[in-house]
Write a protein that holds these residues in place. Sequence first.
Motif, PDB file in Angstrom:
ATOM      1  N   GLU A 238     -12.544 -54.711-117.414  1.00 37.08           N
ATOM      2  CA  GLU A 238     -13.110 -55.856-118.134  1.00 37.08           C
ATOM      3  C   GLU A 238     -12.053 -56.923-118.444  1.00 37.08           C
ATOM      4  OE1 GLU A 238     -16.317 -56.228-119.193  1.00 37.08           O
ATOM      5  OE2 GLU A 238     -17.202 -54.226-119.278  1.00 37.08           O
ATOM      6  N   GLY A 239     -10.927 -56.492-119.005  1.00 34.31           N
ATOM      7  CA  GLY A 239      -9.935 -57.427-119.512  1.00 34.31           C
ATOM      8  C   GLY A 239      -9.254 -58.273-118.464  1.00 34.31           C
ATOM      9  N   ARG A 240      -9.358 -57.890-117.204  1.00 33.34           N
ATOM     10  CA  ARG A 240      -8.652 -58.653-116.171  1.00 33.34           C
ATOM     11  C   ARG A 240      -9.243 -60.046-115.948  1.00 33.34           C
ATOM     12  NH1 ARG A 240      -6.785 -54.479-111.350  1.00 33.34           N
ATOM     13  NH2 ARG A 240      -5.801 -52.913-112.710  1.00 33.34           N
ATOM     14  N   LEU A 241     -10.502 -60.261-116.324  1.00 33.24           N
ATOM     15  CA  LEU A 241     -11.074 -61.606-116.191  1.00 33.24           C
ATOM     16  C   LEU A 241     -10.250 -62.620-116.967  1.00 33.24           C
ATOM     17  CD1 LEU A 241     -13.416 -63.477-115.243  1.00 33.24           C
ATOM     18  CD2 LEU A 241     -14.531 -62.972-117.424  1.00 33.24           C
ATOM     19  N   PHE A 242      -9.643 -62.195-118.073  1.00 38.74           N
ATOM     20  CA  PHE A 242      -8.947 -63.111-118.964  1.00 38.74           C
ATOM     21  C   PHE A 242      -7.466 -63.272-118.624  1.00 38.74           C
ATOM     22  CE2 PHE A 242     -12.287 -60.653-121.112  1.00 38.74           C
ATOM     23  CZ  PHE A 242     -13.213 -61.669-121.287  1.00 38.74           C
ATOM     24  N   LEU A 243      -6.975 -62.529-117.621  1.00 35.40           N
ATOM     25  CA  LEU A 243      -5.569 -62.612-117.243  1.00 35.40           C
ATOM     26  C   LEU A 243      -5.368 -62.912-115.761  1.00 35.40           C
ATOM     27  CD1 LEU A 243      -4.106 -59.625-119.296  1.00 35.40           C
ATOM     28  CD2 LEU A 243      -3.774 -62.051-119.744  1.00 35.40           C
ATOM     29  N   ALA A 244      -6.106 -62.210-114.883  1.00 38.25           N
ATOM     30  CA  ALA A 244      -5.861 -62.351-113.443  1.00 38.25           C
ATOM     31  C   ALA A 244      -6.086 -63.776-112.921  1.00 38.25           C
ATOM     32  CB  ALA A 244      -6.731 -61.354-112.670  1.00 38.25           C
ATOM     33  N   PRO A 245      -7.150 -64.473-113.293  1.00 41.02           N
ATOM     34  CA  PRO A 245      -7.369 -65.819-112.714  1.00 41.02           C
ATOM     35  C   PRO A 245      -6.262 -66.809-113.047  1.00 41.02           C
ATOM     36  CG  PRO A 245      -9.394 -64.975-113.669  1.00 41.02           C
ATOM     37  CD  PRO A 245      -8.303 -64.056-114.114  1.00 41.02           C
ATOM     38  N   THR A 246      -5.591 -66.625-114.175  1.00 37.51           N
ATOM     39  CA  THR A 246      -4.516 -67.543-114.563  1.00 37.51           C
ATOM     40  C   THR A 246      -3.194 -67.175-113.909  1.00 37.51           C
ATOM     41  OG1 THR A 246      -3.872 -66.232-116.490  1.00 37.51           O
ATOM     42  CG2 THR A 246      -5.614 -67.875-116.803  1.00 37.51           C
ATOM     43  N   GLY A 247      -3.119 -65.989-113.316  1.00 33.98           N
ATOM     44  CA  GLY A 247      -1.860 -65.528-112.745  1.00 33.98           C
ATOM     45  C   GLY A 247      -0.839 -65.119-113.778  1.00 33.98           C
ATOM     46  N   SER A 248      -1.284 -64.930-115.033  1.00 38.42           N
ATOM     47  CA  SER A 248      -0.345 -64.653-116.120  1.00 38.42           C
ATOM     48  C   SER A 248      -0.023 -63.179-116.298  1.00 38.42           C
ATOM     49  CB  SER A 248      -0.905 -65.213-117.435  1.00 38.42           C
ATOM     50  OG  SER A 248      -2.142 -64.596-117.754  1.00 38.42           O
ATOM     51  N   ALA A 249      -0.787 -62.281-115.661  1.00 40.10           N
ATOM     52  CA  ALA A 249      -0.585 -60.854-115.886  1.00 40.10           C
ATOM     53  C   ALA A 249       0.854 -60.407-115.616  1.00 40.10           C
ATOM     54  CB  ALA A 249      -1.571 -60.035-115.056  1.00 40.10           C
ATOM     55  N   PRO A 250       1.485 -60.813-114.503  1.00 38.84           N
ATOM     56  CA  PRO A 250       2.862 -60.364-114.254  1.00 38.84           C
ATOM     57  C   PRO A 250       3.879 -60.947-115.232  1.00 38.84           C
ATOM     58  CG  PRO A 250       1.810 -61.109-112.223  1.00 38.84           C
ATOM     59  CD  PRO A 250       0.953 -61.567-113.358  1.00 38.84           C
TER      60      PRO A 250
ATOM     61  N   ARG B 296      -0.159 -45.547-115.675  1.00 38.36           N
ATOM     62  CA  ARG B 296      -0.183 -46.831-114.976  1.00 38.36           C
ATOM     63  C   ARG B 296       1.238 -47.315-114.715  1.00 38.36           C
ATOM     64  NH1 ARG B 296      -4.291 -46.465-118.566  1.00 38.36           N
ATOM     65  NH2 ARG B 296      -6.377 -47.163-117.917  1.00 38.36           N
ATOM     66  N   SER B 297       2.086 -46.448-114.243  1.00 39.09           N
ATOM     67  CA  SER B 297       3.509 -46.763-114.091  1.00 39.09           C
ATOM     68  C   SER B 297       3.765 -47.880-113.094  1.00 39.09           C
ATOM     69  CB  SER B 297       4.271 -45.505-113.670  1.00 39.09           C
ATOM     70  OG  SER B 297       3.752 -44.990-112.444  1.00 39.09           O
ATOM     71  N   ASP B 298       2.835 -48.116-112.167  1.00 43.08           N
ATOM     72  CA  ASP B 298       3.035 -49.144-111.161  1.00 43.08           C
ATOM     73  C   ASP B 298       2.381 -50.471-111.533  1.00 43.08           C
ATOM     74  OD1 ASP B 298       0.491 -48.093-110.972  1.00 43.08           O
ATOM     75  OD2 ASP B 298       0.356 -48.346-108.795  1.00 43.08           O
ATOM     76  N   GLU B 299       1.808 -50.575-112.737  1.00 45.80           N
ATOM     77  CA  GLU B 299       1.130 -51.795-113.155  1.00 45.80           C
ATOM     78  C   GLU B 299       2.027 -52.630-114.068  1.00 45.80           C
ATOM     79  OE1 GLU B 299      -2.672 -50.946-114.840  1.00 45.80           O
ATOM     80  OE2 GLU B 299      -3.449 -49.975-113.040  1.00 45.80           O
ATOM     81  N   SER B 300       1.732 -53.916-114.142  1.00 52.51           N
ATOM     82  CA  SER B 300       2.501 -54.823-114.999  1.00 52.51           C
ATOM     83  C   SER B 300       2.100 -54.645-116.460  1.00 52.51           C
ATOM     84  CB  SER B 300       2.260 -56.266-114.570  1.00 52.51           C
ATOM     85  OG  SER B 300       0.923 -56.658-114.882  1.00 52.51           O
ATOM     86  N   TRP B 301       2.899 -55.241-117.349  1.00 55.70           N
ATOM     87  CA  TRP B 301       2.547 -55.210-118.772  1.00 55.70           C
ATOM     88  C   TRP B 301       1.257 -55.989-119.027  1.00 55.70           C
ATOM     89  CZ3 TRP B 301       4.677 -51.751-121.731  1.00 55.70           C
ATOM     90  CH2 TRP B 301       5.956 -51.285-121.456  1.00 55.70           C
ATOM     91  N   GLY B 302       0.998 -56.981-118.188  1.00 54.34           N
ATOM     92  CA  GLY B 302      -0.268 -57.703-118.310  1.00 54.34           C
ATOM     93  C   GLY B 302      -1.449 -56.828-117.944  1.00 54.34           C
ATOM     94  N   ASP B 303      -1.296 -56.026-116.882  1.00 52.55           N
ATOM     95  CA  ASP B 303      -2.363 -55.097-116.508  1.00 52.55           C
ATOM     96  C   ASP B 303      -2.594 -54.073-117.620  1.00 52.55           C
ATOM     97  OD1 ASP B 303      -2.839 -56.286-114.040  1.00 52.55           O
ATOM     98  OD2 ASP B 303      -1.308 -55.088-113.042  1.00 52.55           O
ATOM     99  N   LEU B 304      -1.504 -53.662-118.257  1.00 50.82           N
ATOM    100  CA  LEU B 304      -1.621 -52.712-119.364  1.00 50.82           C
ATOM    101  C   LEU B 304      -2.375 -53.349-120.536  1.00 50.82           C
ATOM    102  CD1 LEU B 304      -0.614 -49.782-119.861  1.00 50.82           C
ATOM    103  CD2 LEU B 304       1.254 -50.782-121.192  1.00 50.82           C
ATOM    104  N   THR B 305      -2.060 -54.605-120.803  1.00 45.91           N
ATOM    105  CA  THR B 305      -2.788 -55.329-121.856  1.00 45.91           C
ATOM    106  C   THR B 305      -4.267 -55.435-121.522  1.00 45.91           C
ATOM    107  OG1 THR B 305      -0.805 -56.632-122.363  1.00 45.91           O
ATOM    108  CG2 THR B 305      -2.911 -57.505-123.117  1.00 45.91           C
ATOM    109  N   ALA B 306      -4.580 -55.736-120.265  1.00 47.63           N
ATOM    110  CA  ALA B 306      -5.978 -55.825-119.836  1.00 47.63           C
ATOM    111  C   ALA B 306      -6.685 -54.484-119.997  1.00 47.63           C
ATOM    112  CB  ALA B 306      -6.049 -56.301-118.390  1.00 47.63           C
ATOM    113  N   ALA B 307      -5.955 -53.384-119.746  1.00 45.77           N
ATOM    114  CA  ALA B 307      -6.550 -52.057-119.925  1.00 45.77           C
ATOM    115  C   ALA B 307      -6.886 -51.807-121.388  1.00 45.77           C
ATOM    116  CB  ALA B 307      -5.595 -50.987-119.409  1.00 45.77           C
ATOM    117  N   PHE B 308      -6.019 -52.265-122.299  1.00 44.81           N
ATOM    118  CA  PHE B 308      -6.327 -52.125-123.729  1.00 44.81           C
ATOM    119  C   PHE B 308      -7.555 -52.950-124.103  1.00 44.81           C
ATOM    120  CE2 PHE B 308      -1.644 -51.194-124.925  1.00 44.81           C
ATOM    121  CZ  PHE B 308      -1.827 -49.866-124.585  1.00 44.81           C
TER     122      PHE B 308
END
Length: 488
Positions: A315-327, A357-369
Amino acid sequence: MTEVKTSSGFVRGTVVDGVASFKGVPFAAPPVGDRRFRAPEPPEPWDGVRDALDYGHTAPQGDYPPPIDKLLANVVNDGDDYLNLNVWTPEQAIGGDPRPVMVWIHGGAFVNGSGGIYDGTTFARDGVVMVSINYRLGVNGFLWFGEGTPNLGILDQIAALEWVRDNIRAFGGDPDKVTIFGESAGGMSTATLLAAPAARGLFSRAIVQSGGGHIAMSPGSAVKVARRYAKILGVEPNREAVAAADPQAILAAQSALAAEVSKKPFKRLWGDVAANHLPFEPVIDGTIVPGLPETAIAAGASSDVGLMVGSNAHEGRLFLAPTGSAPKVPPFVPYVYARTAGAKKPAATVKAYRKHRSDESWGDLTAAFMTDAYFRAPALRLAESHPGTYVYEFQWESPQVPGLGSCHALEVPFVFDSLDGAKYSALTGPSAPKGLAAAMHKAWIDFAVTGDPGWPAYDHTTRSTMVFNTTSGVQSDPRPHDRRHWER
């Protein structure tokens, strides 16, 4: 063309391929002038036959923030008479045996969206009467200074359901077999209606998509938000002063307030709103919304209503992935989200999520929360407190934006079995699996018709969850290591 008589007068709709549609039908009087901040009132009756051929006006609203506005469909049609709804029904149902009814409540964070974005043809094609509704948004629907009638947007939804109760039989629908369903703010509204005494008896089943019963603020929080809003707008802190302001300034101040909440999500500033970043949401007023919806539901509110709940895997990736801010998200941000979103042990939660999620960015981790705290965990709490609830998770991933995954709102075109139109292609892409859409659409209709979507109900032992993907099936307790961190 076909005509139907409502409690306010005759309406004329269109018939295409055996489906009759009636659009822009008013269920309440225009909420302007003296009615601006009052409970909805019945529409004025009309003489002759009113054309219901096109979608009606939409509630005042701004645009979705970029770049999300390129992914989420929205239509704005300014005008006063926006408390309207749309009906799709099998042509043969009019004057025949009554069919089950499904009433869709749109999402949009309580500040965007309308019932006119959606097409209910596929539901009517498959034998049910489908209704989509509008309701007051933002300032008009949820701003409250502690005086006057609160929760006007929720009262609009109840008024629309009362219209369905009183009129839907004329369209071929069964008023005793109504299922309400909605996504995001529409799912939160659905949970709120489950707990609202004034909505009792207006529906017998409910589907909460990517919502939950955790969204409602205290009166004190509502006043904090309202006073800060008035200061941003530059008016006295009361509804009359807000109503007298320039309409565009009202919308601009809404956006400015939302930006402040996101930038400084501190409880001392916003109260309950700091946890969910929704400055416009239902308020616990003690009457319309007697308490936090999930608490009321756990105590037995709507215990006789069939329930299905679910969320999307990312769910949370809609708010991070389109902006490219996750990494680019720094490591401290997940800790902030874990704390404000209600993890039992924030530091331990970050460590545990990082382990899986060791291979994911901190942004991906935030989206998971964001996914689990705001959507998945509230859905599971509803299921655990309401025996016989059916649970799903949508896992198909969009190819449109790198890292978008199975994001917020992605399941909607699958539920509507509407993958062919350009409306959703920016989110789903041109090759989304039609078989998955057919399966989800059928499950929603089966639940509305029989109360059983086709898989076992959720319980504490099996935690049966229907996982929708290119290959769908029931899983027992998906990702238990994540779920446990948000249990209350």
